[in-house]
Design a protein around this motif. Sequence first.
Motif, PDB file in Angstrom:
ATOM      1  N   ALA A 209       0.873  -1.186   0.000  1.00  0.00           N
ATOM      2  CA  ALA A 209       0.000   0.000   0.000  1.00  0.00           C
ATOM      3  C   ALA A 209       0.905   1.229   0.000  1.00  0.00           C
ATOM      4  O   ALA A 209       0.685   2.184   0.725  1.00  0.00           O
ATOM      5  CB  ALA A 209      -0.900  -0.020   1.223  1.00  0.00           C
ATOM      6  N   GLU A 210       1.961   1.145  -0.850  1.00  0.00           N
ATOM      7  CA  GLU A 210       3.035   2.144  -0.785  1.00  0.00           C
ATOM      8  C   GLU A 210       2.692   3.501  -1.397  1.00  0.00           C
ATOM      9  O   GLU A 210       3.389   4.474  -1.132  1.00  0.00           O
ATOM     10  CB  GLU A 210       4.300   1.555  -1.444  1.00  0.00           C
ATOM     11  N   SER A 211       1.644   3.529  -2.240  1.00  0.00           N
ATOM     12  CA  SER A 211       1.394   4.772  -2.986  1.00  0.00           C
ATOM     13  C   SER A 211      -0.095   4.969  -3.247  1.00  0.00           C
ATOM     14  O   SER A 211      -0.890   4.034  -3.095  1.00  0.00           O
ATOM     15  CB  SER A 211       2.123   4.694  -4.335  1.00  0.00           C
ATOM     16  N   ASP A 212      -0.441   6.180  -3.678  1.00  0.00           N
ATOM     17  CA  ASP A 212      -1.837   6.444  -4.061  1.00  0.00           C
ATOM     18  C   ASP A 212      -2.229   5.571  -5.255  1.00  0.00           C
ATOM     19  O   ASP A 212      -3.377   5.167  -5.393  1.00  0.00           O
ATOM     20  CB  ASP A 212      -2.014   7.927  -4.417  1.00  0.00           C
ATOM     21  N   TRP A 213      -1.263   5.338  -6.133  1.00  0.00           N
ATOM     22  CA  TRP A 213      -1.502   4.447  -7.280  1.00  0.00           C
ATOM     23  C   TRP A 213      -1.953   3.069  -6.778  1.00  0.00           C
ATOM     24  O   TRP A 213      -2.932   2.514  -7.255  1.00  0.00           O
ATOM     25  CB  TRP A 213      -0.200   4.303  -8.087  1.00  0.00           C
ATOM     26  N   ARG A 214      -1.226   2.564  -5.785  1.00  0.00           N
ATOM     27  CA  ARG A 214      -1.516   1.218  -5.269  1.00  0.00           C
ATOM     28  C   ARG A 214      -2.892   1.176  -4.600  1.00  0.00           C
ATOM     29  O   ARG A 214      -3.633   0.211  -4.738  1.00  0.00           O
ATOM     30  CB  ARG A 214      -0.415   0.816  -4.270  1.00  0.00           C
ATOM     31  N   THR A 215      -3.220   2.257  -3.869  1.00  0.00           N
ATOM     32  CA  THR A 215      -4.521   2.325  -3.207  1.00  0.00           C
ATOM     33  C   THR A 215      -5.638   2.269  -4.262  1.00  0.00           C
ATOM     34  O   THR A 215      -6.645   1.577  -4.071  1.00  0.00           O
ATOM     35  CB  THR A 215      -4.627   3.648  -2.396  1.00  0.00           C
TER      36      THR A 215
ATOM     37  N   ASP B 234       0.159  -5.691 -13.507  1.00  0.00           N
ATOM     38  CA  ASP B 234       0.909  -4.453 -13.287  1.00  0.00           C
ATOM     39  C   ASP B 234       2.388  -4.647 -13.669  1.00  0.00           C
ATOM     40  O   ASP B 234       2.736  -4.536 -14.826  1.00  0.00           O
ATOM     41  CB  ASP B 234       0.654  -3.992 -11.824  1.00  0.00           C
ATOM     42  N   ARG B 235       3.265  -4.974 -12.739  1.00  0.00           N
ATOM     43  CA  ARG B 235       4.698  -5.125 -13.039  1.00  0.00           C
ATOM     44  C   ARG B 235       4.975  -6.486 -13.690  1.00  0.00           C
ATOM     45  O   ARG B 235       4.124  -7.369 -13.634  1.00  0.00           O
ATOM     46  CB  ARG B 235       5.505  -5.006 -11.750  1.00  0.00           C
ATOM     47  N   SER B 236       6.171  -6.630 -14.209  1.00  0.00           N
ATOM     48  CA  SER B 236       6.513  -7.872 -14.926  1.00  0.00           C
ATOM     49  C   SER B 236       7.345  -8.815 -14.061  1.00  0.00           C
ATOM     50  O   SER B 236       7.828  -8.436 -12.997  1.00  0.00           O
ATOM     51  CB  SER B 236       7.322  -7.498 -16.178  1.00  0.00           C
TER      52      SER B 236
ATOM     53  N   GLY C 200      12.185  -1.030 -15.864  1.00  0.00           N
ATOM     54  CA  GLY C 200      11.707  -0.596 -17.182  1.00  0.00           C
ATOM     55  C   GLY C 200      11.815   0.907 -17.353  1.00  0.00           C
ATOM     56  O   GLY C 200      12.269   1.392 -18.399  1.00  0.00           O
ATOM     57  N   ARG C 201      11.395   1.657 -16.344  1.00  0.00           N
ATOM     58  CA  ARG C 201      11.430   3.125 -16.465  1.00  0.00           C
ATOM     59  C   ARG C 201      12.860   3.650 -16.589  1.00  0.00           C
ATOM     60  O   ARG C 201      13.135   4.539 -17.387  1.00  0.00           O
ATOM     61  CB  ARG C 201      10.714   3.765 -15.262  1.00  0.00           C
ATOM     62  N   ALA C 202      13.757   3.077 -15.791  1.00  0.00           N
ATOM     63  CA  ALA C 202      15.157   3.516 -15.847  1.00  0.00           C
ATOM     64  C   ALA C 202      15.747   3.216 -17.228  1.00  0.00           C
ATOM     65  O   ALA C 202      16.454   4.055 -17.808  1.00  0.00           O
ATOM     66  CB  ALA C 202      15.967   2.811 -14.764  1.00  0.00           C
TER      67      ALA C 202
ATOM     68  N   ASN D 243      11.826   3.810  -3.035  1.00  0.00           N
ATOM     69  CA  ASN D 243      10.911   2.697  -2.782  1.00  0.00           C
ATOM     70  C   ASN D 243       9.443   3.022  -3.077  1.00  0.00           C
ATOM     71  O   ASN D 243       8.546   2.425  -2.477  1.00  0.00           O
ATOM     72  CB  ASN D 243      11.081   2.242  -1.328  1.00  0.00           C
ATOM     73  N   PHE D 244       9.217   3.976  -3.952  1.00  0.00           N
ATOM     74  CA  PHE D 244       7.866   4.370  -4.388  1.00  0.00           C
ATOM     75  C   PHE D 244       7.040   5.022  -3.281  1.00  0.00           C
ATOM     76  O   PHE D 244       5.819   5.098  -3.397  1.00  0.00           O
ATOM     77  CB  PHE D 244       7.090   3.174  -4.966  1.00  0.00           C
ATOM     78  N   THR D 245       7.674   5.464  -2.168  1.00  0.00           N
ATOM     79  CA  THR D 245       6.890   6.072  -1.083  1.00  0.00           C
ATOM     80  C   THR D 245       7.279   7.541  -0.856  1.00  0.00           C
ATOM     81  O   THR D 245       8.418   7.940  -1.120  1.00  0.00           O
ATOM     82  CB  THR D 245       7.075   5.311   0.256  1.00  0.00           C
TER      83      THR D 245
ATOM     84  N   ILE E 234      11.548  11.394 -11.475  1.00  0.00           N
ATOM     85  CA  ILE E 234      11.068  10.719 -10.263  1.00  0.00           C
ATOM     86  C   ILE E 234      10.074   9.634 -10.693  1.00  0.00           C
ATOM     87  O   ILE E 234       9.111   9.928 -11.422  1.00  0.00           O
ATOM     88  CB  ILE E 234      10.429  11.752  -9.300  1.00  0.00           C
ATOM     89  N   HIS E 235      10.305   8.398 -10.260  1.00  0.00           N
ATOM     90  CA  HIS E 235       9.559   7.256 -10.799  1.00  0.00           C
ATOM     91  C   HIS E 235       8.097   7.166 -10.388  1.00  0.00           C
ATOM     92  O   HIS E 235       7.387   6.314 -10.900  1.00  0.00           O
ATOM     93  CB  HIS E 235      10.259   5.941 -10.425  1.00  0.00           C
ATOM     94  N   ASN E 236       7.648   7.957  -9.404  1.00  0.00           N
ATOM     95  CA  ASN E 236       6.190   8.011  -9.161  1.00  0.00           C
ATOM     96  C   ASN E 236       5.803   9.275  -8.416  1.00  0.00           C
ATOM     97  O   ASN E 236       6.668   9.990  -7.865  1.00  0.00           O
ATOM     98  CB  ASN E 236       5.652   6.738  -8.474  1.00  0.00           C
ATOM     99  N   ASP E 237       4.504   9.544  -8.419  1.00  0.00           N
ATOM    100  CA  ASP E 237       4.012  10.808  -7.847  1.00  0.00           C
ATOM    101  C   ASP E 237       4.205  10.870  -6.337  1.00  0.00           C
ATOM    102  O   ASP E 237       4.425  11.952  -5.787  1.00  0.00           O
ATOM    103  CB  ASP E 237       2.526  10.990  -8.181  1.00  0.00           C
TER     104      ASP E 237
ATOM    105  N   GLU F 145       1.480   9.010 -17.556  1.00  0.00           N
ATOM    106  CA  GLU F 145       0.393   8.206 -16.982  1.00  0.00           C
ATOM    107  C   GLU F 145       0.776   6.738 -16.781  1.00  0.00           C
ATOM    108  O   GLU F 145       1.429   6.130 -17.623  1.00  0.00           O
ATOM    109  CB  GLU F 145      -0.840   8.257 -17.896  1.00  0.00           C
ATOM    110  N   CYS F 146       0.368   6.204 -15.611  1.00  0.00           N
ATOM    111  CA  CYS F 146       0.431   4.753 -15.359  1.00  0.00           C
ATOM    112  C   CYS F 146      -0.926   4.421 -14.757  1.00  0.00           C
ATOM    113  O   CYS F 146      -1.255   4.879 -13.665  1.00  0.00           O
ATOM    114  CB  CYS F 146       1.566   4.427 -14.393  1.00  0.00           C
ATOM    115  N   ASN F 147      -1.717   3.642 -15.466  1.00  0.00           N
ATOM    116  CA  ASN F 147      -3.113   3.445 -15.059  1.00  0.00           C
ATOM    117  C   ASN F 147      -3.271   2.281 -14.073  1.00  0.00           C
ATOM    118  O   ASN F 147      -2.936   1.147 -14.400  1.00  0.00           O
ATOM    119  CB  ASN F 147      -3.959   3.182 -16.314  1.00  0.00           C
TER     120      ASN F 147
HETATM  121  O1  AHR Z   1       3.924  -0.705 -10.499  1.00  0.00           O
HETATM  122  C1  AHR Z   1       3.313   0.521 -10.596  1.00  0.00           C
HETATM  123  C2  AHR Z   1       4.006   1.499  -9.713  1.00  0.00           C
HETATM  124  O2  AHR Z   1       3.928   1.041  -8.381  1.00  0.00           O
HETATM  125  C3  AHR Z   1       3.432   2.898  -9.679  1.00  0.00           C
HETATM  126  O3  AHR Z   1       4.081   3.789 -10.519  1.00  0.00           O
HETATM  127  C4  AHR Z   1       3.729   3.286  -8.284  1.00  0.00           C
HETATM  128  O4  AHR Z   1       3.088   4.439  -7.869  1.00  0.00           O
HETATM  129  C5  AHR Z   1       3.422   2.051  -7.556  1.00  0.00           C
HETATM  130  O5  AHR Z   1       3.815   2.027  -6.268  1.00  0.00           O
END
Ligand code: AHR
Length: 335
Positions: free
Chosen positions: A60-66, A139-141, A192-194, A214-216, A240-243, A288-290
Amino acid sequence: MKITKLLSAVLVLVFLLAACAPAATQAPAAPAATQPAAPAAAAGNKTYADMVLCFPQLGAESDWRTADTASFKETAAKLGIKQLVFSDAQQKQENQISAVRACIQQGVSVIALPPVVETGWDAVLQEAKDAKIPVIIVDRSVSAPPTMYDSHIGSDMELEGKKAGEEMNKLLPNGGNIIELSGTTGSGAAVGRAKGFRETLNPNIKILDSQTGNFTRAEGKPVMEAFLKKYAGQIQGAFIHNDDMAIGAIEAMKAAGLKPGDLKTVSVDGTRGGFQAMVDGWIQADVECNPLLGPQVMEMALKLMNGQPVDKNVLTNETVYYPDKAAELLPTRKY
Ligand code: AHR
């Protein structure tokens, strides 16, 4: 003579009937031959009411995850699936592996796995395969061979990195020094982003340093504080890899006396927090990352339960957001 002819005609008739008889008795063999189709047809009738979906969320590290978690829970309720087996691994792979094993033990219909990191999944994926439980990587690979799972649904993280690189090139047309605040080390999103970012970045833009947050928010802030101390007056941009990390980093920028736009900042996700930071002038482009993956995943899970074919890699269509539209889009932004 007539009697003889009549007798021969009767004999011919009897012979013909006898010859036809085996063909008639073979008729029931036809359904027997199609018998295997019957269980398949039954399997093809599974509905959402039969679905037990295992979703070992990575954290539950980010708003994206929530937003991602909410998408799964809301979709499960809306579709009326039998059970969503949800757990929160707190960004620890060992917790996710234990959760997957518990799901296998329970005999769930399908496993939807959002892997916290790319490597180390082969054994548990093999266990799911042995138990004949379909797996969708969400989501991730993962780095495991694609034969070890049924499908992947999520973002093209490398493409997101490329888009971020293009935005940085536009923001620093004369080049400059930048820093990178990276996502969880070893995660498909960070890797991937890097990669995509570096492939696209103009040679006159130099990445002075790269550290994980760590995405937080909590970890993003001190990393940016340290960068600002170490490279005071030397950096012009930040990838920066996430918001969430960007929001933490912005706190550090404010504390260091920087003004909006002093550091050209490109972030990823497009959350409400990211949009607000664009309105306030701190983020210049948000890739955007949906996270709203619940509907797609459950639709595919039902297909897998019914033995229907599915695509191996389903990538989400995504855009780039800019400050000029952020204020207009913010009120209707879902996450
Ligand atoms: O895997 C997606 C990423 O994980 C999002 O960019 C990030 O916010 C989340 O924690």
